[in-house]
Design a protein around this motif. Structure first.
Motif, PDB file in Angstrom:
ATOM      1  N   UNK A  10      50.600  -2.386   1.623  1.00  0.00           N
ATOM      2  CA  UNK A  10      49.915  -1.329   2.311  1.00  0.00           C
ATOM      3  C   UNK A  10      48.422  -1.431   2.312  1.00  0.00           C
ATOM      4  N   UNK A  11      47.772  -1.781   1.274  1.00  0.00           N
ATOM      5  CA  UNK A  11      46.367  -2.026   1.275  1.00  0.00           C
ATOM      6  C   UNK A  11      46.092  -3.263   2.118  1.00  0.00           C
ATOM      7  N   UNK A  12      46.980  -4.437   2.013  1.00  0.00           N
ATOM      8  CA  UNK A  12      46.341  -5.642   2.601  1.00  0.00           C
ATOM      9  C   UNK A  12      46.630  -5.387   4.403  1.00  0.00           C
ATOM     10  N   UNK A  13      47.745  -4.656   5.126  1.00  0.00           N
ATOM     11  CA  UNK A  13      48.023  -4.302   6.268  1.00  0.00           C
ATOM     12  C   UNK A  13      46.860  -3.390   6.690  1.00  0.00           C
ATOM     13  N   UNK A  14      46.365  -2.441   5.557  1.00  0.00           N
ATOM     14  CA  UNK A  14      45.376  -1.270   5.937  1.00  0.00           C
ATOM     15  C   UNK A  14      44.243  -1.960   6.538  1.00  0.00           C
ATOM     16  N   UNK A  15      43.922  -3.206   5.900  1.00  0.00           N
ATOM     17  CA  UNK A  15      42.517  -4.003   6.024  1.00  0.00           C
ATOM     18  C   UNK A  15      42.915  -4.922   7.035  1.00  0.00           C
ATOM     19  N   UNK A  16      43.918  -5.658   7.417  1.00  0.00           N
ATOM     20  CA  UNK A  16      44.138  -6.592   8.545  1.00  0.00           C
ATOM     21  C   UNK A  16      44.172  -6.034   9.936  1.00  0.00           C
ATOM     22  N   UNK A  17      45.122  -5.102   9.750  1.00  0.00           N
ATOM     23  CA  UNK A  17      45.385  -4.258  11.069  1.00  0.00           C
ATOM     24  C   UNK A  17      44.284  -3.093  11.160  1.00  0.00           C
ATOM     25  N   UNK A  18      44.129  -2.274  10.464  1.00  0.00           N
ATOM     26  CA  UNK A  18      43.001  -1.090  10.383  1.00  0.00           C
ATOM     27  C   UNK A  18      41.546  -1.617  10.545  1.00  0.00           C
ATOM     28  N   UNK A  19      41.156  -2.152   9.478  1.00  0.00           N
ATOM     29  CA  UNK A  19      39.848  -2.434   9.320  1.00  0.00           C
ATOM     30  C   UNK A  19      39.295  -3.712  10.189  1.00  0.00           C
ATOM     31  N   UNK A  20      40.199  -4.698  10.216  1.00  0.00           N
ATOM     32  CA  UNK A  20      39.854  -5.660  10.901  1.00  0.00           C
ATOM     33  C   UNK A  20      40.120  -5.880  12.336  1.00  0.00           C
ATOM     34  N   UNK A  21      41.622  -5.725  12.692  1.00  0.00           N
ATOM     35  CA  UNK A  21      42.133  -6.106  14.206  1.00  0.00           C
ATOM     36  C   UNK A  21      41.679  -4.938  15.123  1.00  0.00           C
ATOM     37  N   UNK A  22      41.848  -3.771  14.532  1.00  0.00           N
ATOM     38  CA  UNK A  22      41.477  -2.383  15.303  1.00  0.00           C
ATOM     39  C   UNK A  22      40.086  -2.013  15.261  1.00  0.00           C
ATOM     40  N   UNK A  23      39.509  -1.521  13.993  1.00  0.00           N
ATOM     41  CA  UNK A  23      38.182  -1.040  13.917  1.00  0.00           C
ATOM     42  C   UNK A  23      37.023  -2.137  14.330  1.00  0.00           C
ATOM     43  N   UNK A  24      37.261  -3.278  13.850  1.00  0.00           N
ATOM     44  CA  UNK A  24      36.103  -4.082  14.123  1.00  0.00           C
ATOM     45  C   UNK A  24      36.109  -4.967  15.500  1.00  0.00           C
ATOM     46  N   UNK A  25      37.564  -5.167  15.829  1.00  0.00           N
ATOM     47  CA  UNK A  25      37.718  -6.178  16.929  1.00  0.00           C
ATOM     48  C   UNK A  25      38.231  -5.473  18.366  1.00  0.00           C
ATOM     49  N   UNK A  26      38.880  -4.077  17.995  1.00  0.00           N
ATOM     50  CA  UNK A  26      39.473  -3.582  19.236  1.00  0.00           C
ATOM     51  C   UNK A  26      40.602  -4.269  19.844  1.00  0.00           C
ATOM     52  N   UNK A  27      41.576  -4.933  18.891  1.00  0.00           N
ATOM     53  CA  UNK A  27      42.490  -5.864  19.509  1.00  0.00           C
ATOM     54  C   UNK A  27      43.553  -4.766  20.014  1.00  0.00           C
ATOM     55  N   UNK A  28      43.540  -3.587  19.840  1.00  0.00           N
ATOM     56  CA  UNK A  28      44.561  -2.480  20.345  1.00  0.00           C
ATOM     57  C   UNK A  28      43.575  -1.184  20.399  1.00  0.00           C
ATOM     58  N   UNK A  29      44.557  -0.272  21.111  1.00  0.00           N
ATOM     59  CA  UNK A  29      44.217   1.251  20.996  1.00  0.00           C
ATOM     60  C   UNK A  29      45.222   1.960  20.383  1.00  0.00           C
ATOM     61  N   UNK A  30      44.624   2.928  19.717  1.00  0.00           N
ATOM     62  CA  UNK A  30      45.455   3.900  18.776  1.00  0.00           C
ATOM     63  C   UNK A  30      45.627   5.188  19.081  1.00  0.00           C
ATOM     64  N   UNK A  31      46.744   5.916  18.933  1.00  0.00           N
ATOM     65  CA  UNK A  31      46.715   7.095  19.231  1.00  0.00           C
ATOM     66  C   UNK A  31      45.927   8.109  17.869  1.00  0.00           C
TER      67      UNK A  31
END
Length: 335
Positions: free
Chosen positions: A83-104
């Motif tokens: 849970x924490x790992x994917x929160x970092x990799x998907x959330x903090x990293x790919x989404x918030x840092x790099x904008x790899x996707x857009x989220x509702x």
């Protein structure tokens, strides 16, 4: 040393439309994020959060050998870890840092909370540090390059320690107003960032509560806390920090990047796909890091599921032509 300009970070339309404006230097935003210098109290707290879980990790082996570990404890460790790992990799990293996707909007806030459960720092600070890392990757100005002290073996050993742990004790902090203004303007993300102590408390106590209720005993709560909180946090921290240190010192480099990022296959599962680091630095906004056959990337798989569910959209999946254009050796054309 020269560096190229920072990566263009996508500010998704849903973010701009749904976030209230906040003056970059307003008292509210400054109070939320802390100063740009790390104080002594913060350094002591940081040391405690590094040392205590690490001691638990060292104690885990003899304890497992002598007393064993229950399936409940292992289940809590595994669940909280990923849970924490994917929160970092998907959330903090790919989404918030790099904008790899857009989220509702609900997913955006959820990702900020789940990343906070990894106990790796407030979301705004984490993102600011990582954006600065990409701007100066393995050059002067990079917060955590293992090549900071040079390329000799002694210098690299010192640099690996710096990249893995030492950089976090540097008094100078990344200017968050400069590197994460989009997150500062979002009241919900500012709130999650400000509430980091709360989410840390939840992360550490939740396994104990579940273990205690499941076994109806204090012993069950204590063992769940040991394995599901302390050992889990230490393991996740060192895997994450290994991306900064190991993946910038060794590994295969099939793609063109301006740094020394490498692919380290044996970290792929535990890092949730982040150790395919050479492709990431060759194409930072890509939603998938493991782009070759057999390269496991659980974060990319979950992003795909979120896309199918309609929670994520405009996902930046790498086209084969884009991948091939970043190779050091161009693939041969069929006759």
């Amino acid at each position: 040393m020269t560096t190229s300009p920072p990566e263009v970070l996508d500010s998704s339309p849903d973010t701009r439309n749904e976030t209230a404006s906040a003056a970059p230097d307003s008292p509210a935003s400054l109070a939320t994020l802390g100063s740009e210098k790390r104080g002594s109290v913060e350094q002591i707290a940081l040391l405690a959060f590094i040392v205590v879980p690490f001691i638990a990790l060292l104690a885990a082996v003899p304890l497992m050998w002598g007393w064993g570990v229950s399936w409940l404890d292992l289940g809590l460790l595994t669940a909280m870890y990923f849970i924490g790992c994917h929160g970092i990799t998907i959330g903090f990293h790919r989404y918030f840092t790099h904008g790899s996707f857009k989220a509702k909007r609900p997913l955006r806030i959820t990702l900020a909370v789940l990343g906070s459960l990894a106990v790796e720092g407030p979301v705004v600070r984490w993102v600011a540090d990582h954006r600065k890392h990409h701007k100066f990757s393995d050059a002067e100005g990079d917060p955590h390059s293992p090549w900071r002290y040079g390329e000799t073996v002694p210098a690299l050993m010192k640099g690996l320690w710096w990249a893995h742990v030492g950089w976090m004790f540097d008094q100078e902090q990344t200017p968050q107003q400069k590197y994460a203004p989009d997150l500062i303007k979002d009241p919900a993300i500012r709130a999650v960032s400000r509430q980091f102590v709360l989410w840390t408390t939840v992360s550490l106590l939740l396994p104990a509560v579940v273990g205690g209720l499941a076994t109806m005993s204090w012993q069950g709560a204590l063992t769940a806390f040991f394995w599901g909180s302390l050992v889990r946090v230490a393991l996740l921290h060192h895997v994450t920090w290994s991306i900064n240190s190991i993946c910038h010192a060794v590994g295969k480099r099939p793609f063109k990047s301006r740094d020394k990022s490498g692919n380290v296959w044996w970290l792929a599962i535990l890092s949730c796909g982040e150790s395919w680091h050479n492709l990431h630095h060759a194409d930072p906004t890509s939603a998938r890091h493991g782009v070759e056959r057999g390269q496991l990337d659980s974060s990319a798989r979950i992003i795909r599921w979120m896309e199918l569910a309609g929670w994520a959209y405009d996902v930046r999946w790498p086209a084969r032509s884009r991948i091939d254009s970043r190779r050091k050796e161009q693939p041969r054309q069929a006759a």
